[in-house]
Enzyme design. Structure first.
Site, PDB file in Angstrom:
ATOM      1  N   THR A 182       0.786  -1.175   0.003  1.00 12.13           N
ATOM      2  CA  THR A 182       0.057   0.062  -0.117  1.00 12.13           C
ATOM      3  C   THR A 182       0.923   1.163  -0.002  1.00 12.13           C
ATOM      4  O   THR A 182       2.093   1.067   0.268  1.00 12.13           O
ATOM      5  CB  THR A 182      -0.713   0.016   1.300  1.00 12.13           C
ATOM      6  OG1 THR A 182      -1.727  -1.018   1.232  1.00 12.13           O
ATOM      7  CG2 THR A 182      -1.555   1.216   1.806  1.00 12.13           C
ATOM      8  N   GLY A 212      -9.251  -3.738   4.312  1.00 12.49           N
ATOM      9  CA  GLY A 212      -8.184  -3.840   5.357  1.00 12.49           C
ATOM     10  C   GLY A 212      -8.280  -2.541   6.330  1.00 12.49           C
ATOM     11  O   GLY A 212      -9.348  -1.853   6.411  1.00 12.49           O
TER      12      GLY A 212
HETATM   13  N1  ASP Z   1      -2.790  -2.571   4.833  1.00 13.06           N
HETATM   14  C1  ASP Z   1      -3.286  -3.241   3.554  1.00 13.06           C
HETATM   15  C2  ASP Z   1      -4.391  -3.953   3.773  1.00 13.06           C
HETATM   16  O1  ASP Z   1      -4.623  -4.598   4.603  1.00 13.06           O
HETATM   17  C3  ASP Z   1      -2.447  -3.607   2.598  1.00 13.06           C
HETATM   18  C4  ASP Z   1      -1.057  -2.996   2.507  1.00 13.06           C
HETATM   19  O2  ASP Z   1      -0.526  -2.101   3.438  1.00 13.06           O
HETATM   20  O3  ASP Z   1      -0.221  -3.446   2.138  1.00 13.06           O
HETATM   21  O4  ASP Z   1      -5.529  -3.685   2.910  1.00 13.06           O
END
Ligand code: ASP
Length: 301
Positions: A182, A212
């Site tokens: 992300t 998420g």
């Molecule tokens: N936190 C994000 C999610 O769980 C993914 C990420 O940070 O790469 O959707």
């Protein structure tokens, strides 16, 4: 004492080779702050650039869901004046963070799914769909792990779980079947306002509709008078610990920002990928239990 500044990240797990992307976003945001634009404008611009990069799991680089076709994206913005905009599971837009920014102008805080996409159209965001080369490569890897029965090895939440059992797509499960990284930004402007923005394609492997931490206030992001915090990693674990607000509260209570951030990371089991960036008037932190590309530009009096 920090006068103004920005921190950007390319996600827990993002390789240092992607540093140039984080730096470009950070420089662009800093140039806005330099001419007196708000921290909110700065984080939105930083995240928009990261969404357009294609290497990060957000915007044009968003990860594919388990079916190998579906892309659902989440994004959020917040600043210490209390402005909040959240978009959840939005499809077919280029820049979810711009839609999240636009939600601030509505009576609501969050829009999801079709409603979010319809709102985006109404506000003039054209249909957009692209699967980046990086997203395809990440997905192929997931497919291989599933074929080899090794999905749980790298994704503990999928240990001993049969993908078939949770398949909620229209397409059959044998058709096709990704990881974290992300994007996020935190900024402090010359007026002393703090802001945060996050954007993600989610944490693969993912069912349709899975959400998420990134669009959940206090989990994936938080900004108030004491600090701005953006997290990244396996959302399910970050949500359980409300990592962003917990780190924020520690800073509010006088904990040094780096110490608070490290404590935040250690709340999540070490076999779970997690990272965060945080910024206050006194300092900043960028910490992760994995590699994480990030960039910092600070101006001090
Ligand atoms: N936190 C994000 C999610 O769980 C993914 C990420 O940070 O790469 O959707």
């Amino acid at each position: 004492m920090i006068t103004y500044g920005v921190v950007t990240h390319g996600g827990a797990g993002s390789p240092v080779e992607f540093l140039d992307g984080c730096t470009e976003a950070c420089e662009a945001a800093l140039s806005l702050l330099k001419v007196g634009r708000s921290a909110l404008d700065a984080v939105v611009e930083a995240v928009r650039i990261l969404e357009d990069d294609g290497r990060f799991n957000a915007g044009s680089g968003s990860a594919l869901r388990l079916d190998g076709t579906t892309i659902e994206m989440d994004a959020a913005v917040m600043d210490s004046r209390g402005y909040i905009g959240i978009v959840i599971s939005i499809r077919d837009v280029k820049n979810p963070v711009l839609v999240a920014r636009a939600i601030i102008e509505t009576p609501h805080i969050a829009l999801s799914s079709q409603g979010a996409t319809a709102f985006a159209r109404k506000r003039g965001f054209p249909p957009f769909r692209q699967i980046s080369q990086y997203a395809q490569e990440r997905h192929k890897r997931i497919e291989r792990l599933i074929r080899e029965g090794r999905l749980g090895e790298e994704n503990p939440r999928w240990q001993n779980r049969n993908v078939e059992t949770f398949w909620n797509f229209d397409a059959p499960s044998d058709k096709d079947i990704c990881s974290c990284d992300t994007v996020g930004a935190v900024a402090l402007d010359k007026e002393g306002i703090l802001a945060v923005a996050t954007s993600t394609g989610g944490a693969s492997p993912m069912m349709m509709g899975r959400v998420g931490d990134s669009p959940m206030i206090g989990c994936g992001f938080y900004a108030g008078p004491s600090a701005a915090v953006a997290t990244t990693g396996v959302g399910e674990e970050i949500i359980k610990k409300m990592v962003a607000k917990t780190v924020y509260d520690m800073v509010s209570q006088g904990e040094e920002i780096r110490t608070a951030s490290e404590k935040g990371i250690s709340m999540v089991p070490s076999n779970v990928m997690v990272g965060l960036i945080a910024l206050s008037r006194e300092g900043f932190a960028a910490v992760s239990n994995r590699q994480m590309a990030y960039s910092v530009r600070i101006r001090e009096d």
